[in-house]
Design an enzyme around this catalytic site. Sequence first.
Site, mmCIF file in Angstrom:
data_model
loop_
_atom_site.group_PDB
_atom_site.id
_atom_site.type_symbol
_atom_site.label_atom_id
_atom_site.label_comp_id
_atom_site.label_asym_id
_atom_site.label_seq_id
_atom_site.Cartn_x
_atom_site.Cartn_y
_atom_site.Cartn_z
ATOM 1 N N GLU A 136 0.797 -1.239 0.000
ATOM 2 C CA GLU A 136 0.000 0.000 0.000
ATOM 3 C C GLU A 136 0.830 1.289 0.000
ATOM 4 O O GLU A 136 0.636 2.163 0.837
ATOM 5 C CB GLU A 136 -0.976 -0.030 1.184
ATOM 6 C CG GLU A 136 -1.872 -1.271 1.155
ATOM 7 C CD GLU A 136 -2.790 -1.401 2.378
ATOM 8 O OE1 GLU A 136 -2.788 -0.523 3.240
ATOM 9 O OE2 GLU A 136 -3.535 -2.402 2.453
ATOM 10 N N GLU A 175 -6.225 -10.910 -1.519
ATOM 11 C CA GLU A 175 -7.082 -10.746 -0.329
ATOM 12 C C GLU A 175 -8.549 -10.713 -0.754
ATOM 13 O O GLU A 175 -9.336 -9.869 -0.308
ATOM 14 C CB GLU A 175 -6.716 -9.447 0.417
ATOM 15 C CG GLU A 175 -5.240 -9.339 0.742
ATOM 16 C CD GLU A 175 -4.858 -8.091 1.534
ATOM 17 O OE1 GLU A 175 -5.753 -7.377 2.026
ATOM 18 O OE2 GLU A 175 -3.648 -7.828 1.655
#
Length: 367
Positions: A152, A257
Amino acid sequence: MKPLALIMLAAAVAPGQIAPTLKGAYEGIFRIGAALNPAQFEERDPRGNPIIAAQFDTISPENALKWGSIHPRVDGYNFEPADRYVAFGEKHKMFIVGHCLVWHSQTPRWVFENENGEPLTREGLLERMRDHIRTVVGRYKGRIGGWDVVNEALNEDGSMRQSPWYRIIGEDYLLKAFQFAHEADPRAELYYNDYSLENEAKRKGAVELIRKLKAAGAAISGVGLQGHDKMDWPTARQEAETIEAFAALGVKVHITELDIDVLPRTTRQNTADISATAAGTAQSNPYTAGLPEEMQQALARRYAELFEVFVQHRNTVSRVTFWGVTDGDSWLNNFPTRGRTNYPLLFDREGKPKPAFAAVVQKAKTN
Ligand code: 9MR
């Protein structure tokens, strides 16, 4: 397949003895995995464990390898949970993923400070990053097969997130992290992992980031698309274009995910940014008594739509990992609004396969 047939297939089987299984159906296409919590990798989850053993050939740790868990104090590591996680994966002969080495979240404040509480210098933070990566990757060398090296690093507009890593070290913190990881285990696969890369601006930022990393010699083998999806986002076309954009760079794509939020939106953004929380209303938690049949079927169709794209891109997609095993395990019961009843995965709260399970298995057969 007709909805009725999907229901019958899902209802006819019990966990642990499901035939076909996800990993069986997808053998030779891509790996299928789940993120595990401690009860699961310590084999204290009688509902989840038979499902995990039967269905998945790769695992990720939901939290056990994050900096705050494994390296909570400046001079102290907490290896025990991670050791158990890795031993579990080996026992079941699974491809074991490490998540994650360098992130702005779930990283203690001391990481970025000296003993007087002042910000570290670039050299100081690089040394700390190298020590952490060398220690953690080195400990599981040859056992953890792939690492989310940086998680991220981008803002929604594709610019660099102003994290403490970026502010103190500068943009080359990513290159350094990949170098340290590669030194520690030259054979491990190394990934850049992020959410919402299906949105064009952020995707362009990620493509540029990976292009630069490769040009600088980083041993990056894949990009992780987290895949925290909604019923209407991303579209199949956005998903396909995203996979193709990374394929063109010569990296593999991992769906890292995956889950699908079926509840009404309580925030405006499609984001997995854990700081973006919101209060709920009576209308925002509509399925406390169970997911209505038409929603079950809509979720099955939505999963089928996404897996159609993944299977079409099987030469690029090398893994699809769900973020949890049963609906009861999912972080989406508490995000972005706490205490809701969500239904994002393929197994219900009793561990029974949902119509979405059958739809996903079916996609492996029809392509
Ligand atoms: O599933 C994880 C949850 O248990 C933690 O409370 C949360 C805290 O950040 O992190 C969740 O996992 C996140 C993952 O590490 C990175 N991408 C977003 C995931 C969902 O928040």
